[in-house]
Design a protein around this motif. Structure first.
Motif, mmCIF file in Angstrom:
data_model
loop_
_atom_site.group_PDB
_atom_site.id
_atom_site.type_symbol
_atom_site.label_atom_id
_atom_site.label_comp_id
_atom_site.label_asym_id
_atom_site.label_seq_id
_atom_site.Cartn_x
_atom_site.Cartn_y
_atom_site.Cartn_z
ATOM 1 N N SER A 4 12.029 45.274 -5.200
ATOM 2 C CA SER A 4 12.839 45.021 -6.557
ATOM 3 C C SER A 4 13.670 43.311 -6.886
ATOM 4 C CB SER A 4 13.383 46.154 -7.023
ATOM 5 O OG SER A 4 14.330 47.159 -5.767
ATOM 6 N N MET A 29 5.049 49.309 -19.916
ATOM 7 C CA MET A 29 6.203 49.874 -20.155
ATOM 8 C C MET A 29 6.557 50.570 -20.588
ATOM 9 S SD MET A 29 10.060 48.649 -20.528
ATOM 10 C CE MET A 29 11.211 49.166 -20.197
ATOM 11 N N SER A 31 8.701 53.894 -21.852
ATOM 12 C CA SER A 31 9.757 54.278 -22.698
ATOM 13 C C SER A 31 10.268 54.905 -23.319
ATOM 14 C CB SER A 31 10.895 52.530 -23.415
ATOM 15 O OG SER A 31 11.902 53.067 -24.076
ATOM 16 N N TYR A 60 22.984 48.702 -11.636
ATOM 17 C CA TYR A 60 22.715 49.681 -10.830
ATOM 18 C C TYR A 60 23.896 50.860 -9.831
ATOM 19 C CZ TYR A 60 18.436 48.208 -12.954
ATOM 20 O OH TYR A 60 17.366 47.385 -13.872
ATOM 21 N N ASP A 97 14.953 53.155 -13.761
ATOM 22 C CA ASP A 97 13.838 52.684 -13.626
ATOM 23 C C ASP A 97 12.416 52.891 -12.582
ATOM 24 O OD1 ASP A 97 15.124 50.743 -15.701
ATOM 25 O OD2 ASP A 97 15.901 49.332 -14.625
ATOM 26 N N LEU A 99 9.667 50.988 -10.871
ATOM 27 C CA LEU A 99 8.998 49.930 -10.690
ATOM 28 C C LEU A 99 7.539 50.794 -9.731
ATOM 29 C CD1 LEU A 99 11.505 47.376 -10.173
ATOM 30 C CD2 LEU A 99 10.926 48.156 -12.587
ATOM 31 N N PHE A 110 5.767 49.917 -15.672
ATOM 32 C CA PHE A 110 7.837 50.162 -15.966
ATOM 33 C C PHE A 110 7.968 51.412 -16.134
ATOM 34 C CE2 PHE A 110 11.787 47.913 -15.465
ATOM 35 C CZ PHE A 110 12.294 48.505 -16.254
ATOM 36 N N VAL A 112 11.223 53.826 -17.638
ATOM 37 C CA VAL A 112 12.535 53.617 -18.146
ATOM 38 C C VAL A 112 13.325 55.331 -18.156
ATOM 39 C CG1 VAL A 112 14.613 53.094 -19.234
ATOM 40 C CG2 VAL A 112 12.610 51.318 -18.172
#
Length: 137
Positions: A4, A29, A31, A60, A97, A99, A110, A112
């Motif tokens: 990442s 993704m 979300s 982060y 996040d 991944l 992905f 979130v």
């Protein structure tokens, strides 16, 4: 260096162009903004353009790695979780996040997640407004 690292560097730098080659063409993704995933590189890049404009003081604060089964095809994939903090509309947001990588090291899925609920609502409203403004909603 983790898989990442290029993603993290691009996001922290606000470099949308650097993200393009890090995603698979058919990325999905998930979300907190909507129930169904955003699908495809063009749509996800459009969403990231909105996110990079919406999040304030994004950074982060940690990372974890392992292997997790994906939502897309239920196969195990190398996975990293990046923990973040940001501000949206004056509200402190804590998030993660998640991944999932393909065999070439590109992000294929992905997810979130954000907390607390009031922050999640602020993110949803701000991002949806940004998507409308960008003609993506």
């Amino acid at each position: 260096m983790t898989q990442s690292a290029p993603f993290r560097a691009a996001v922290e730098a606000g470099d949308l162009a650097a993200l393009e080659g890090l995603f698979t063409e058919d990325i999905r993704m998930y979300s907190p903004v909507k129930f169904r995933p955003f699908e495809g590189r063009a749509m996800v890049l459009g969403l990231f353009g909105v996110l990079l404009r919406t999040f304030e003081d994004f950074h982060y604060v940690g990372e974890l790695d392992g292997t997790v089964r994906t939502n897309t095809d239920d196969t195990s994939a190398p996975t990293e979780a990046l923990l973040f903090r940001t501000v949206v509309d004056g509200k402190q947001v804590h998030g993660m996040d998640l991944l999932h990588f393909d065999e070439d090291g590109r992000i294929k899925e992905f997810t979130v997640m954000v907390r607390p609920q009031s922050a999640a609502q602020a993110v949803q409203q701000a991002v949806y407004a940004g998507l409308q403004e960008a003609g993506l909603a």
